[in-house]
Design an enzyme around this catalytic site. Structure first.
Site, PDB file in Angstrom:
ATOM      1  CB  CYS A 138       9.530  -4.177  39.366  1.00 60.01           C
ATOM      2  SG  CYS A 138       9.159  -4.503  37.633  1.00 60.01           S
TER       3      CYS A 138
ATOM      4  CB  CYS B  70       5.112  -5.114  35.875  1.00 61.01           C
ATOM      5  SG  CYS B  70       6.542  -6.108  35.417  1.00 61.01           S
ATOM      6  CB  SER B  71       4.621  -6.405  40.388  1.00 61.19           C
ATOM      7  OG  SER B  71       4.075  -7.409  39.555  1.00 61.19           O
ATOM      8  CB  CYS B  72      10.111  -8.156  38.307  1.00 57.06           C
ATOM      9  SG  CYS B  72       9.470  -8.178  36.625  1.00 57.06           S
TER      10      CYS B  72
HETATM   11 FE    FE Z   1       8.111  -6.329  36.786  1.00 56.36          FE
END
Ligand code: FE
Length: 206
Positions: A107, A110-112
């Site tokens: 991602c 961000c951190s999906c």
């Molecule tokens: Fe994300």
């Protein structure tokens, strides 16, 4: 200063831990959150949901040809069929590794991450170097995880978003033909489902 958990009695809690505690107390006091509900959510993602769920999906795909087709056609529906549903897993796309194509998930923003099948993302997945280098130098990143691909293998990088989460269907390792799904599950690592590693045959360690 590194914090390994052995010196809890001498070190004060970290700044972030204190801030979280303060927020939680305030929200509870104002009746905005129920601490029991918070505990249930944390317990769910710390213990109940994790890569063992994704491993069940992969092992089934390796042993059930019809399920594999359904999984590749509509990841969300096939994964929900196995009971793995929940937040951050609404729109799942499963990408299959083959002898010619290796898939890698990131991602960049961000951190999906697909929580219902992999649990919470590892720290490195959320780090800025991984998020940028997975795109600019995917083969270099793979090398760092000990994954070497032949030059003719195409690397496809999938950028997760809040609308779309990816799960890699790794290749079944040689020598495991005819294994039951239950026997295959422990071989399937979290990292292989993010695409930074391959699934190794039984008895192989990294
Ligand atoms: Fe994300």
């Amino acid at each position: 200063m590194p914090h390994d958990g052995h010196d809890d009695f001498t070190d004060p809690p970290s700044d972030i831990a204190l801030r979280v505690k303060a927020l939680e107390s305030l929200l509870t006091e104002k009746g905005l959150v129920d601490p029991a509900a918070l505990d249930a959510i944390i317990d769910t993602y710390e213990t109940r949901v994790g890569p063992h769920c994704g491993a069940k999906v992969v092992a089934r795909a390796w042993t059930d040809a019809d399920f594999r087709l359904r999984l590749l056609e509509d990841g969300s529906a096939a994964i929900a069929e196995m009971g793995f549903v929940g937040r951050q897993g609404e729109h799942m796309v499963v990408v299959e590794n083959t002898p010619d194509v290796h898939n890698l998930v990131v991602c960049t923003l961000c951190s999906c991450y697909p929580w219902p099948v992999l649990g919470l993302p590892p720290v490195w997945y959320k780090s800025a170097p991984y998020r940028s280098r997975a795109v600019s130098d995917p083969r270099g990143v793979l090398e760092e995880f000990g994954t070497t691909l032949d030059a003719n293998v195409e690397v496809r990088v999938w950028d997760s978003t809040s609308e779309m989460r990816y799960l890699v269907l790794p290749m079944q390792p040689e020598g495991t033909e005819g294994f039951s799904a239950r026997k295959l599950e422990p071989l399937i690592s979290r990292n292989s489902m993010i695409g930074v590693e391959k699934v190794l045959p039984p008895g192989n360690t990294r």
